[in-house]
Scaffold this motif. Structure first.
Motif, PDB file in Angstrom:
ATOM      1  N   ASP A  75       0.871  -1.161  -0.011  1.00 50.70           N
ATOM      2  CA  ASP A  75       0.057  -0.060   0.072  1.00 50.70           C
ATOM      3  C   ASP A  75       0.977   1.179  -0.048  1.00 50.70           C
ATOM      4  OD1 ASP A  75      -2.352  -1.686  -0.137  1.00 50.70           O
ATOM      5  OD2 ASP A  75      -2.630  -1.451   2.238  1.00 50.70           O
ATOM      6  N   GLU A  76       1.949   1.077   1.000  1.00 54.13           N
ATOM      7  CA  GLU A  76       2.927   2.354   0.851  1.00 54.13           C
ATOM      8  C   GLU A  76       3.517   2.706  -0.451  1.00 54.13           C
ATOM      9  OE1 GLU A  76       5.486   2.446   4.231  1.00 54.13           O
ATOM     10  OE2 GLU A  76       3.990   1.469   5.168  1.00 54.13           O
ATOM     11  N   ALA A  77       3.834   1.509  -1.089  1.00 49.39           N
ATOM     12  CA  ALA A  77       4.599   1.557  -2.457  1.00 49.39           C
ATOM     13  C   ALA A  77       3.518   1.979  -3.300  1.00 49.39           C
ATOM     14  CB  ALA A  77       5.154   0.163  -2.643  1.00 49.39           C
ATOM     15  N   ASN A  78       2.537   1.622  -3.363  1.00 44.62           N
ATOM     16  CA  ASN A  78       1.488   2.134  -4.555  1.00 44.62           C
ATOM     17  C   ASN A  78       1.377   3.869  -4.258  1.00 44.62           C
ATOM     18  OD1 ASN A  78      -0.478   1.930  -6.495  1.00 44.62           O
ATOM     19  ND2 ASN A  78      -2.048   1.648  -5.210  1.00 44.62           N
ATOM     20  N   SER A  79       1.217   4.083  -3.073  1.00 44.68           N
ATOM     21  CA  SER A  79       1.218   5.522  -2.537  1.00 44.68           C
ATOM     22  C   SER A  79       2.398   6.445  -3.238  1.00 44.68           C
ATOM     23  CB  SER A  79       0.948   5.676  -1.316  1.00 44.68           C
ATOM     24  OG  SER A  79       0.964   6.815  -0.781  1.00 44.68           O
ATOM     25  N   LEU A  80       3.441   5.675  -3.016  1.00 47.05           N
ATOM     26  CA  LEU A  80       4.696   6.540  -3.488  1.00 47.05           C
ATOM     27  C   LEU A  80       4.854   6.368  -5.072  1.00 47.05           C
ATOM     28  CD1 LEU A  80       7.234   4.955  -0.865  1.00 47.05           C
ATOM     29  CD2 LEU A  80       6.785   7.347  -0.916  1.00 47.05           C
ATOM     30  N   MET A  81       4.279   5.424  -5.589  1.00 42.94           N
ATOM     31  CA  MET A  81       4.328   5.292  -7.019  1.00 42.94           C
ATOM     32  C   MET A  81       3.346   6.497  -7.425  1.00 42.94           C
ATOM     33  SD  MET A  81       3.355   2.298  -9.550  1.00 42.94           S
ATOM     34  CE  MET A  81       1.688   2.168  -9.410  1.00 42.94           C
ATOM     35  N   GLN A  82       2.230   6.583  -6.941  1.00 40.07           N
ATOM     36  CA  GLN A  82       1.299   7.686  -7.414  1.00 40.07           C
ATOM     37  C   GLN A  82       1.966   8.925  -7.414  1.00 40.07           C
ATOM     38  OE1 GLN A  82      -1.417   6.736  -8.874  1.00 40.07           O
ATOM     39  NE2 GLN A  82      -1.100   4.742  -8.361  1.00 40.07           N
ATOM     40  N   GLN A  83       2.940   9.149  -6.303  1.00 39.47           N
ATOM     41  CA  GLN A  83       3.485  10.414  -6.197  1.00 39.47           C
ATOM     42  C   GLN A  83       4.670  10.542  -6.904  1.00 39.47           C
ATOM     43  OE1 GLN A  83       4.220  11.056  -1.802  1.00 39.47           O
ATOM     44  NE2 GLN A  83       2.241  10.003  -1.745  1.00 39.47           N
ATOM     45  N   ASN A  84       5.130   9.542  -7.790  1.00 40.43           N
ATOM     46  CA  ASN A  84       6.068   9.689  -8.637  1.00 40.43           C
ATOM     47  C   ASN A  84       7.299   9.471  -7.701  1.00 40.43           C
ATOM     48  OD1 ASN A  84       4.766   9.754 -11.105  1.00 40.43           O
ATOM     49  ND2 ASN A  84       4.897  12.064 -11.244  1.00 40.43           N
ATOM     50  N   LYS A  85       7.343   8.925  -6.802  1.00 43.39           N
ATOM     51  CA  LYS A  85       8.387   8.531  -5.864  1.00 43.39           C
ATOM     52  C   LYS A  85       8.910   7.030  -6.160  1.00 43.39           C
ATOM     53  CE  LYS A  85       7.501  12.161  -2.226  1.00 43.39           C
ATOM     54  NZ  LYS A  85       7.371  12.348  -1.177  1.00 43.39           N
ATOM     55  N   PHE A  86       9.598   6.861  -7.328  1.00 47.07           N
ATOM     56  CA  PHE A  86       9.524   5.462  -7.917  1.00 47.07           C
ATOM     57  C   PHE A  86      10.643   4.730  -7.045  1.00 47.07           C
ATOM     58  CE2 PHE A  86       7.972   7.961 -11.504  1.00 47.07           C
ATOM     59  CZ  PHE A  86       6.705   7.112 -11.563  1.00 47.07           C
ATOM     60  N   TYR A  87      11.829   5.277  -6.772  1.00 42.65           N
ATOM     61  CA  TYR A  87      13.121   4.538  -6.024  1.00 42.65           C
ATOM     62  C   TYR A  87      12.648   4.150  -4.759  1.00 42.65           C
ATOM     63  CZ  TYR A  87      17.334   4.119  -4.006  1.00 42.65           C
ATOM     64  OH  TYR A  87      18.335   3.265  -3.076  1.00 42.65           O
ATOM     65  N   GLU A  88      11.760   5.134  -4.156  1.00 42.40           N
ATOM     66  CA  GLU A  88      11.160   4.796  -2.595  1.00 42.40           C
ATOM     67  C   GLU A  88      10.274   3.695  -2.628  1.00 42.40           C
ATOM     68  OE1 GLU A  88      11.340   7.625  -3.925  1.00 42.40           O
ATOM     69  OE2 GLU A  88      12.560   9.096  -2.610  1.00 42.40           O
ATOM     70  N   ALA A  89       9.424   3.480  -3.704  1.00 46.67           N
ATOM     71  CA  ALA A  89       8.402   2.510  -3.828  1.00 46.67           C
ATOM     72  C   ALA A  89       9.262   1.276  -4.295  1.00 46.67           C
ATOM     73  CB  ALA A  89       7.264   2.881  -4.987  1.00 46.67           C
ATOM     74  N   SER A  90      10.265   1.153  -5.179  1.00 39.52           N
ATOM     75  CA  SER A  90      10.851  -0.042  -5.623  1.00 39.52           C
ATOM     76  C   SER A  90      11.632  -0.535  -4.313  1.00 39.52           C
ATOM     77  CB  SER A  90      11.953   0.282  -6.554  1.00 39.52           C
ATOM     78  OG  SER A  90      12.901   1.066  -6.116  1.00 39.52           O
ATOM     79  N   ARG A  91      12.179   0.307  -3.535  1.00 39.91           N
ATOM     80  CA  ARG A  91      12.804  -0.310  -2.189  1.00 39.91           C
ATOM     81  C   ARG A  91      11.699  -1.069  -1.313  1.00 39.91           C
ATOM     82  NH1 ARG A  91      17.577  -1.196  -2.475  1.00 39.91           N
ATOM     83  NH2 ARG A  91      17.984  -0.658  -0.449  1.00 39.91           N
ATOM     84  N   LEU A  92      10.557  -0.635  -1.351  1.00 36.54           N
ATOM     85  CA  LEU A  92       9.495  -1.197  -0.592  1.00 36.54           C
ATOM     86  C   LEU A  92       9.125  -2.497  -1.267  1.00 36.54           C
ATOM     87  CD1 LEU A  92       7.330   1.929   0.563  1.00 36.54           C
ATOM     88  CD2 LEU A  92       8.769   0.554   1.898  1.00 36.54           C
ATOM     89  N   CYS A  93       9.052  -2.524  -2.315  1.00 32.69           N
ATOM     90  CA  CYS A  93       8.644  -3.778  -2.727  1.00 32.69           C
ATOM     91  C   CYS A  93       9.801  -4.946  -2.780  1.00 32.69           C
ATOM     92  CB  CYS A  93       8.816  -3.656  -4.845  1.00 32.69           C
ATOM     93  SG  CYS A  93       7.112  -2.719  -5.172  1.00 32.69           S
ATOM     94  N   VAL A  94      11.355  -4.257  -2.833  1.00 34.21           N
ATOM     95  CA  VAL A  94      12.163  -5.243  -2.445  1.00 34.21           C
ATOM     96  C   VAL A  94      11.997  -5.923  -0.945  1.00 34.21           C
ATOM     97  CG1 VAL A  94      14.674  -5.427  -2.085  1.00 34.21           C
ATOM     98  CG2 VAL A  94      13.924  -4.415  -4.154  1.00 34.21           C
ATOM     99  N   SER A  95      11.568  -4.914  -0.025  1.00 31.55           N
ATOM    100  CA  SER A  95      11.569  -5.257   1.191  1.00 31.55           C
ATOM    101  C   SER A  95      10.311  -6.403   1.450  1.00 31.55           C
ATOM    102  CB  SER A  95      11.381  -4.251   2.103  1.00 31.55           C
ATOM    103  OG  SER A  95      10.977  -4.299   3.256  1.00 31.55           O
ATOM    104  N   SER A 129       8.238   7.896 -16.919  1.00 28.52           N
ATOM    105  CA  SER A 129       8.639   8.849 -16.543  1.00 28.52           C
ATOM    106  C   SER A 129       9.964   9.573 -16.627  1.00 28.52           C
ATOM    107  CB  SER A 129       8.305   8.973 -14.901  1.00 28.52           C
ATOM    108  OG  SER A 129       8.890  10.000 -14.416  1.00 28.52           O
ATOM    109  N   LEU A 130      10.875   8.658 -16.753  1.00 33.83           N
ATOM    110  CA  LEU A 130      12.457   9.029 -17.070  1.00 33.83           C
ATOM    111  C   LEU A 130      12.357   9.438 -18.422  1.00 33.83           C
ATOM    112  CD1 LEU A 130      14.598   6.368 -14.929  1.00 33.83           C
ATOM    113  CD2 LEU A 130      14.152   8.751 -14.590  1.00 33.83           C
ATOM    114  N   LEU A 131      11.517   8.715 -19.253  1.00 34.63           N
ATOM    115  CA  LEU A 131      11.701   9.001 -20.768  1.00 34.63           C
ATOM    116  C   LEU A 131      11.097  10.520 -21.052  1.00 34.63           C
ATOM    117  CD1 LEU A 131      12.401   7.306 -23.237  1.00 34.63           C
ATOM    118  CD2 LEU A 131      10.146   6.593 -23.447  1.00 34.63           C
ATOM    119  N   ASN A 132      10.155  10.797 -20.232  1.00 38.36           N
ATOM    120  CA  ASN A 132       9.462  12.016 -20.415  1.00 38.36           C
ATOM    121  C   ASN A 132      10.727  12.952 -19.836  1.00 38.36           C
ATOM    122  OD1 ASN A 132       7.367  11.443 -21.442  1.00 38.36           O
ATOM    123  ND2 ASN A 132       6.236  11.262 -19.525  1.00 38.36           N
TER     124      ASN A 132
END
Length: 178
Positions: A75-95, A129-132
């Motif tokens: 849920d936190e990772a999804n929230s971070l993804m919506q805020q375009n905080k992709f690195y933080e979201a990916s860290r939560l996915c790894v955890s 996002s990075l492509l943009n």
């Protein structure tokens, strides 16, 4: 003499057993001793069953705690993804993946597949996002930055490598023309 109440269960013929006890009065004391030992062993088995049940319950509680923690991380990772905080979201996915890796069984496998699907979606959105950002950098004549961003795109999502290479070629061609 002691009266016995008995039932006929399966292949055991209790009538014969009781008949033997009536004929051999001294045998009843031995039989009662054997019965007491048998009853004692059943109570030990019951105690073992209760400790097994306690262990099963504690394992279920621990498993539920892991599943709940993984759900919270997702849920936190999804929230971070919506805020375009992709690195933080990916860290939560790894955890979350590490925690979920502790579990086995079909439910854990289903959760792992859902986590993998979410991770793929995250990578695609991050790469887009990075492509943009890389295109914006080219428009603003920050060609080296565009190249750096484009190189990171292919590391995040290899499916976007062709688009990243086009950005690199475009940035290099504009860089040479300036």
């Amino acid at each position: 003499m002691i009266e016995f109440k008995y039932e006929n269960r399966g292949n055991i013929n209790m009538n014969r057993f009781v008949s033997i006890l009536r004929v051999l009065p001294g045998a009843s004391k031995t039989v009662f001793s054997a019965f007491a030992l048998l009853l004692g062993s059943f109570s030990i088995m019951a105690a073992d069953d209760s400790s097994i049940n306690e262990k099963v319950q504690s394992e279920q509680i621990a498993r539920k705690a892991v599943i709940d923690e993984v759900a919270k991380l997702m849920d936190e990772a999804n929230s971070l993804m919506q805020q375009n905080k992709f690195y933080e979201a990916s860290r939560l996915c790894v955890s979350a993946k590490a925690k979920l890796g502790q579990l086995t069984g079909p439910y854990a496998e289903l959760k792992m597949r859902k986590l993998d699907e979410f991770s793929e979606q995250l990578k695609k959105r991050w790469a887009a996002s990075l492509l943009n950002d890389a295109r914006t950098a080219i428009q603003e004549k920050r060609y080296d930055e565009a190249i750096t961003i484009a190189k990171s795109i292919s590391k995040i999502n290899p499916d976007q490598e062709a688009a990243a290479n086009k950005i690199i070629e475009l940035a290099n061609s504009y860089k040479k023309s300036d």
